[in-house]
Design an enzyme around this catalytic site. Structure first.
Site, PDB file in Angstrom:
ATOM      1  N   ASN A   1       1.522   9.069  -0.016  1.00 29.21           N
ATOM      2  CA  ASN A   1       0.694   7.860  -0.022  1.00 29.21           C
ATOM      3  C   ASN A   1       1.442   6.732   0.674  1.00 29.21           C
ATOM      4  O   ASN A   1       2.682   6.644   0.604  1.00 29.21           O
ATOM      5  CB  ASN A   1       0.386   7.458  -1.481  1.00 29.21           C
ATOM      6  CG  ASN A   1      -0.470   6.217  -1.581  1.00 29.21           C
ATOM      7  OD1 ASN A   1      -1.546   6.142  -0.986  1.00 29.21           O
ATOM      8  ND2 ASN A   1       0.001   5.223  -2.317  1.00 29.21           N
TER       9      ASN A   1
ATOM     10  N   HIS B   1       1.889   2.678   0.634  1.00 30.15           N
ATOM     11  CA  HIS B   1       1.613   1.526  -0.227  1.00 30.15           C
ATOM     12  C   HIS B   1       2.126   0.274   0.485  1.00 30.15           C
ATOM     13  O   HIS B   1       3.266   0.272   0.990  1.00 30.15           O
ATOM     14  CB  HIS B   1       2.287   1.702  -1.588  1.00 30.15           C
ATOM     15  CG  HIS B   1       2.004   0.566  -2.520  1.00 30.15           C
ATOM     16  ND1 HIS B   1       0.784   0.412  -3.157  1.00 30.15           N
ATOM     17  CD2 HIS B   1       2.764  -0.508  -2.884  1.00 30.15           C
ATOM     18  CE1 HIS B   1       0.814  -0.704  -3.879  1.00 30.15           C
ATOM     19  NE2 HIS B   1       1.996  -1.272  -3.726  1.00 30.15           N
TER      20      HIS B   1
HETATM   21  C1  GRF Z   1      -3.593  -0.433   4.064  1.00 27.32           C
HETATM   22  O1  GRF Z   1      -3.231  -1.784   3.910  1.00 27.32           O
HETATM   23  C2  GRF Z   1      -2.766   0.417   3.164  1.00 27.32           C
HETATM   24  O2  GRF Z   1      -1.490  -0.103   2.891  1.00 27.32           O
HETATM   25  C3  GRF Z   1      -3.535   0.416   1.901  1.00 27.32           C
HETATM   26  O3  GRF Z   1      -4.913   0.365   2.268  1.00 27.32           O
HETATM   27  C4  GRF Z   1      -4.998  -0.154   3.571  1.00 27.32           C
HETATM   28  C5  GRF Z   1      -5.676   0.899   4.409  1.00 27.32           C
HETATM   29  O4  GRF Z   1      -6.004   0.392   5.599  1.00 27.32           O
HETATM   30  N1  GRF Z   1      -3.259   1.607   1.137  1.00 27.32           N
HETATM   31  P1  GRF Z   1      -6.638   1.389   6.691  1.00 27.32           P
HETATM   32  O5  GRF Z   1      -7.899   1.982   6.100  1.00 27.32           O
HETATM   33  O6  GRF Z   1      -5.608   2.437   6.992  1.00 27.32           O
HETATM   34  O7  GRF Z   1      -6.907   0.498   7.860  1.00 27.32           O
END
Ligand code: GRF
Length: 197
Positions: free
Chosen positions: A108, A110
């Site tokens: 994942n 984060h």
């Molecule tokens: C990102 O900011 C990521 O850190 C978080 O959700 C957002 C996803 O953005 N988990 P995207 O869909 O990849 O543009």
């Protein structure tokens, strides 16, 4: 060849970073075998289709119970037979059965330097709002393995990003994505694909 399934819920910029990295050789020895979203309107699905990658959306709203959705989710993952499942902005609680079946094979991204600003309720803009409220000078992003907890799995890599005067949560989120997320997530996948970690 590492078979990678990517799970998304939104715009898919992290997915796009992975797709681009595979196409330009930053990630080697890897095939994206499918993209899964709980949100049929996720632009990430368009990104997958444009790249010729199978895109499947399956909303919990289509099922009478969460358990039935979880079964459909697990079945789709099994159908792709992935070596690695990447959660790239995936806003769904991962079923324990999936975590057990794919132990140490789910990662994942984060948007903070874990253990700061993580855990239940810390996702998306809220993470950046809290960092700004706390007045930290440095934030960043983390890639970690997924275990039964929330943002508690073994950390794979991190990248720091400086907060600048006048940052809004939206400006900070974009900088963290550009300078950290889109770099460390492809790197983590490449390192796993090439047995570096
Ligand atoms: C990102 O900011 C990521 O850190 C978080 O959700 C957002 C996803 O953005 N988990 P995207 O869909 O990849 O543009």
């Amino acid at each position: 060849m590492l078979r990678v399934a990517v799970c998304v819920s939104g715009g898919g910029t992290n997915l796009q970073a992975i797709i681009d990295a595979v196409q330009n050789g930053v990630i080697t020895n890897t095939e994206i075998v499918g993209v899964f979203s709980n949100n049929p309107n996720a632009y990430a699905l368009e990104r997958a289709k444009s790249a010729g990658i199978q895109a499947v959306s399956c909303s919990p709203k289509e099922y009478a119970t969460r358990d039935e959705f979880n079964k459909a989710f697990l079945n789709q993952m099994d159908a792709w037979n992935p070596d690695l499942i990447v959660l790239a902005g995936f806003l769904v609680i991962i079923p324990p059965a999936l975590i057990k079946k794919y132990e140490n094979k789910i990662i994942n991204i984060h948007p903070s330097l874990i253990p700061s600003f993580c855990g239940t309720g810390f996702y998306g803009l809220k993470v950046h709002e809290e960092a700004l409220k706390r007045g930290v000078k440095v934030t960043g992003a983390t890639v970690h393995f997924v275990d039964e907890g929330t943002d508690t799995g073994r950390i794979i890599n991190q990248k720091a990003v400086y907060i600048e005067e006048g940052d809004t949560p939206e400006v900070l989120q974009r900088r963290v994505m550009e300078q950290a997320e889109w770099v460390i997530l492809p790197k983590a996948i490449n390192d796993i694909a090439n047995h570096i970690i």
